[in-house]
Design a protein around this motif. Structure first.
Motif, PDB file in Angstrom:
ATOM      1  N   GLU A  43       2.166  -7.660   3.178  1.00  0.00           N
ATOM      2  CA  GLU A  43       2.351  -8.694   2.148  1.00  0.00           C
ATOM      3  C   GLU A  43       1.540  -8.342   0.901  1.00  0.00           C
ATOM      4  O   GLU A  43       1.968  -8.565  -0.212  1.00  0.00           O
ATOM      5  N   LEU A  44       0.359  -7.775   1.182  1.00  0.00           N
ATOM      6  CA  LEU A  44      -0.552  -7.422   0.104  1.00  0.00           C
ATOM      7  C   LEU A  44      -0.026  -6.225  -0.690  1.00  0.00           C
ATOM      8  O   LEU A  44      -0.247  -6.099  -1.886  1.00  0.00           O
ATOM      9  N   ARG A  45       0.686  -5.349  -0.009  1.00  0.00           N
ATOM     10  CA  ARG A  45       1.154  -4.112  -0.620  1.00  0.00           C
ATOM     11  C   ARG A  45       2.071  -4.334  -1.815  1.00  0.00           C
ATOM     12  O   ARG A  45       1.961  -3.651  -2.824  1.00  0.00           O
ATOM     13  N   ASN A  46       3.007  -5.325  -1.678  1.00  0.00           N
ATOM     14  CA  ASN A  46       3.980  -5.509  -2.757  1.00  0.00           C
ATOM     15  C   ASN A  46       3.334  -5.791  -4.108  1.00  0.00           C
ATOM     16  O   ASN A  46       3.570  -5.044  -5.053  1.00  0.00           O
ATOM     17  N   PRO A  47       2.490  -6.862  -4.176  1.00  0.00           N
ATOM     18  CA  PRO A  47       1.855  -7.094  -5.491  1.00  0.00           C
ATOM     19  C   PRO A  47       0.925  -5.954  -5.900  1.00  0.00           C
ATOM     20  O   PRO A  47       0.829  -5.616  -7.075  1.00  0.00           O
ATOM     21  N   LEU A  48       0.278  -5.338  -4.886  1.00  0.00           N
ATOM     22  CA  LEU A  48      -0.633  -4.231  -5.174  1.00  0.00           C
ATOM     23  C   LEU A  48       0.146  -3.062  -5.781  1.00  0.00           C
ATOM     24  O   LEU A  48      -0.260  -2.481  -6.787  1.00  0.00           O
ATOM     25  N   ASN A 160      -5.668   3.088  -6.328  1.00  0.00           N
ATOM     26  CA  ASN A 160      -5.064   4.237  -5.657  1.00  0.00           C
ATOM     27  C   ASN A 160      -5.820   4.545  -4.362  1.00  0.00           C
ATOM     28  O   ASN A 160      -5.216   4.850  -3.330  1.00  0.00           O
ATOM     29  N   GLU A 161      -7.147   4.412  -4.427  1.00  0.00           N
ATOM     30  CA  GLU A 161      -7.970   4.651  -3.234  1.00  0.00           C
ATOM     31  C   GLU A 161      -7.689   3.589  -2.175  1.00  0.00           C
ATOM     32  O   GLU A 161      -7.582   3.890  -0.989  1.00  0.00           O
ATOM     33  N   LEU A 162      -7.541   2.326  -2.634  1.00  0.00           N
ATOM     34  CA  LEU A 162      -7.270   1.217  -1.715  1.00  0.00           C
ATOM     35  C   LEU A 162      -5.912   1.412  -1.029  1.00  0.00           C
ATOM     36  O   LEU A 162      -5.791   1.265   0.198  1.00  0.00           O
ATOM     37  N   ILE A 163      -4.910   1.796  -1.824  1.00  0.00           N
ATOM     38  CA  ILE A 163      -3.574   2.056  -1.273  1.00  0.00           C
ATOM     39  C   ILE A 163      -3.652   3.218  -0.290  1.00  0.00           C
ATOM     40  O   ILE A 163      -3.015   3.205   0.760  1.00  0.00           O
TER      41      ILE A 163
END
Lengths: 210, 124
Positions: A43-48, A160-163
């Protein structure tokens, strides 16, 4: 829990839920929590992802603002330089007219008018120089924009690091090579952390020590 | 005054033009421009200058490194240098003085301040 305790619990719990069943139940709960966590990450990925994708565009917009204000400031400078040159020429011509008049006829009102025109031309030239000085804003705001763009690039790097952590690997940043930014993070039009007087005092002290 | 050859170093083309115009108005007409410390050093090595005006924050080579490099060169240890920058924190000014600048002005500057500081530095 030690192995002996587990065995004891298995023996003591005959007829009720065994420790094996309890463990199975606990593991199922853990599995559900992990799945929930994975779902939350997705869920977090989309906005991220969306925010991450927008970062280079935001930085590029800031660079565009900087480039456009520089182009506009240089256009103003082009015209201001032309005006200064034209005003100098105007003063020269007025002087020629004044000398010619004084040599040939005495016409006090004409002489006065020419002198006034000359004074106005000089005043206009001073004002034009003041416009040029005011264009220093372009350098200062450009440094402030570069600072903001640099912060955005830093956020992009961290995202980018978080992803990468979410994906299991950190991918290199896409896009063009980052431009070298030179700026003073404290650049300001009106706030000077040290006054010119204090700077002069520092310089004097420094020269006295030498 | 008109014979003095000045090198004006700033990465902002707008700022360089403002400095050149301000100098011309003050009577200093012999001005050469450079866009960063590296370019400035190259121009100093290929030509003789009487005075240097430099910014601090520039890509490729900043003003502080530029000044330190000038001071390392034989024959340039006494070359008058005026730093014109947005950096106004006291520690920065002290650092610039240690690097070897003779005087320091914070942007935005007035033509009077620029002329006054050039005259001060030239008077020694």
């Amino acid at each position: 829990m030690k192995q002996n305790d587990t065995d004891k619990k298995t023996m003591n719990s005959a007829g009720k839920s065994t420790s094996k069943e309890m463990m199975h139940h606990e593991l199922n709960g853990l599995k559900a929590s992990i799945l929930k966590l994975v779902f939350s990450f997705r869920e977090l990925r989309n906005p991220l992802d969306r925010t991450f994708a927008a970062m280079p565009e935001a930085t590029s917009h800031l660079d565009m603002v900087s480039e456009q204000t520089e182009a506009a400031a240089n256009r103003v400078l082009d015209l201001a330089e032309q005006i200064v040159a034209q005003q100098s020429e105007m003063v020269k011509l007025l002087n020629v007219a004044l000398n010619e008049l004084e040599d040939k006829v005495k016409a006090p009102k004409v002489v006065e008018a020419i002198e006034q025109a000359e004074a106005i031309a000089n005043k206009c030239q001073n004002n034009t120089y003041t416009i040029m000085e005011a264009l220093q804003f372009q350098d200062i705001t450009s440094q402030q924009i570069n600072h903001a763009a640099s912060l955005l690039e830093d956020v992009e790097l961290r995202m980018n690091e978080l992803i990468g952590v979410l994906d299991g690997e950190v991918a290199p940043l896409k896009g063009e090579e980052k431009k070298e930014r030179a700026f003073d993070p404290h650049a300001h039009m009106t706030i000077k952390h040290t006054s010119q007087q204090s700077i002069d005092d520092l310089i004097r002290t420094s020269h006295e020590k030498e | 005054m008109a014979d003095i050859k000045i090198l004006a170093v700033d990465d902002s083309a707008t700022m360089r033009r403002i400095i050149v115009n301000t100098l011309q108005r003050a009577g200093y007409t012999n001005v050469v421009e450079a866009e960063n410390g590296k370019d400035g050093l190259a121009k100093l090595q290929s030509d003789k200058f009487d005075f240097v005006i430099t910014d601090w924050n520039m890509p490729e080579m900043d003003g502080l490194t530029f000044v330190s490099n000038i001071r390392k060169q034989e024959g340039m240890k006494k070359l008058p240098i005026l730093m014109v920058t947005t950096r106004s924190v006291k520690e920065d000014i002290v650092e610039a003085l240690k690097a070897g600048v003779n005087n320091y002005i914070v942007k935005p500057f007035t033509p009077d301040t620029l002329k006054e500081k050039i005259d001060q530095v030239l008077a020694g």
